[in-house]
Scaffold this active site. Structure first.
Site, PDB file in Angstrom:
ATOM      1  CG  HIS A  88      37.085   9.066 120.192  1.00 19.47           C
ATOM      2  ND1 HIS A  88      38.442   9.764 119.566  1.00 19.47           N
ATOM      3  CD2 HIS A  88      36.035  10.160 120.290  1.00 19.47           C
ATOM      4  CE1 HIS A  88      38.406  10.868 119.376  1.00 19.47           C
ATOM      5  NE2 HIS A  88      36.920  11.189 119.629  1.00 19.47           N
ATOM      6  NE  ARG A 107      32.977  15.675 114.571  1.00 12.29           N
ATOM      7  CZ  ARG A 107      32.241  15.233 115.715  1.00 12.29           C
ATOM      8  NH1 ARG A 107      32.822  15.458 116.774  1.00 12.29           N
ATOM      9  NH2 ARG A 107      31.256  14.282 115.375  1.00 12.29           N
ATOM     10  CE1 TYR A 132      29.470   7.792 124.508  1.00 10.65           C
ATOM     11  CE2 TYR A 132      28.639   9.328 122.740  1.00 10.65           C
ATOM     12  CZ  TYR A 132      29.803   8.680 123.794  1.00 10.65           C
ATOM     13  OH  TYR A 132      30.779   9.498 123.575  1.00 10.65           O
ATOM     14  CE  LYS A 133      24.540  12.020 120.139  1.00 10.50           C
ATOM     15  NZ  LYS A 133      25.655  12.840 120.448  1.00 10.50           N
TER      16      LYS A 133
END
Length: 346
Positions: free
Chosen positions: A193, A223, A316-317
């Protein structure tokens, strides 16, 4: 009544689309008009009929097409499926879990019968009828993890729990959002991560690890996570960046609705009974903007979320290049009226 499976592709001519019924069951990930990383974990329990949570392992109209795409990815790159030697027992655990859940939720398509260690598995959509000995790898055409995940939608990471941490020691990963199993295999929870911005400073991963290492057998959790993808491409791996990365330069005001897809992952976490590992199914759902905005609430909310997203998260995305074009397109569908609480459409 069985599922009607679609004939479609996630590459080349990109014929993937969602039926009207599937649009309404899409797991929209925003419960309010803003987004920030959080430990948004809840019990993974059966949800409303007709939703993606109706069964704990979801099988839908894209099943056959996704399994065909997985086979293509594995033929090109077998390292998308790896299991370290000590993870074989966990693979059998996963095989049992997925066979049980698919047979329970979709008996018209899947049947599991057991006579001691002698098991028979029937997968009607894929034309599979196999008898094998549970625990004996020689009685299957692949290892147990690979065998069953070639027949199950989504990616699967099996985590070994030791030294107060979780280690990614096995997985079938062919539909990932820009990360590599081959790179992450053998890493611990904090290592894989490491690239995520903002969440570390907020202590999110420390809390998440504490929660996950305490998951009990029979009490799975879940989630939602999300990103965006240009074209309905399942395989957005670093290994194939040269194929999908340039797509981000092709978004125009005229093609936003067709090209830009919201990509949502329904992530669940299950304690495995024999190995004591944790399996982490990551089920990917795709919806193009033209489909999503048929639900007015979702159109208004997505506009506000993307418009106000912190720049670090947008980077980041991978949204930065086409974000202004998307926000402008969505703004025309946002009349400023309030959105109702919760994820579902009005």
């Amino acid at each position: 009544m069985g599922i009607t499976f679609r004939k479609e592709t996630f590459r080349d001519d990109f014929t993937f689309k969602n039926s009207p019924e599937h649009i309404r069951r899409f797991p929209f990930p925003f419960h309010e008009d803003a987004y920030m990383y959080a430990v948004n974990i809840e019990p993974h329990v059966v949800g409303p009929k007709g939703s993606v949570l109706e069964n704990l392992i979801d099988v839908d109209e894209h099943y056959l097409a996704e399994m065909q795409d997985r086979a293509l990815v594995l033929a090109e790159d077998p390292l998308r499926c790896q299991s370290l030697p000590h993870m074989t027992l966990a693979g059998w655990d996963l095989l049992e879990l997925l066979m049980e859940q698919q047979a329970l939720g979709y008996p018209e398509h899947f049947t599991l019968t057991r006579d001691g260690d002698r098991w028979r598995w029937i997968n009607r959509p894929l034309g599979i009828d196999d008898t094998f000995t549970f625990g004996d790898t020689s009685t299957l055409p692949y290892g147990p993890m690979e065998y069953i995940t070639r027949q199950s939608q989504g990616d699967f990471c099996i985590l070994d729990q030791r030294d107060g941490n979780l280690w990614m020691d096995a997985g079938m990963v062919t539909t990932q959002a820009d990360w590599s199993l081959d790179f992450d295999i053998g890493m611990n929870f904090f290592e894989w991560h490491a690239p995520v911005p903002l969440a570390h400073e907020k202590g999110i991963f420390i809390r998440a690890l504490k929660f996950l290492t305490n998951i009990q057998q029979g009490k799975p959790a879940r989630r939602l996570n999300w990103t965006m993808t240009i074209n309905p491409r399942l395989d957005t791996s670093p290994e194939n960046y040269h194929k999908w990365g340039p797509d981000r330069t092709t978004v125009t005001p005229e093609n936003v609705g067709d090209k830009v897809h919201l990509r949502v992952e329904l992530q669940s976490f299950w304690r495995l009974p024999r190995s004591n590992g944790i399996v982490f199914p990551i089920r990917c759902y795709l919806i193009k903007m033209d489909e999503l905005v048929t639900q007015p609430k979702w159109a208004r909310r997505l506009h506000r979320v993307i418009r106000d997203l912190p720049d670090e998260l947008a980077n980041y995305k991978g949204l930065t290049r086409y974000r202004p074009t998307l926000v402008e397109w969505l703004s025309k569908l946002d009349d400023g009226s309030p959105t109702s609480p919760g994820f579902g459409p009005d």
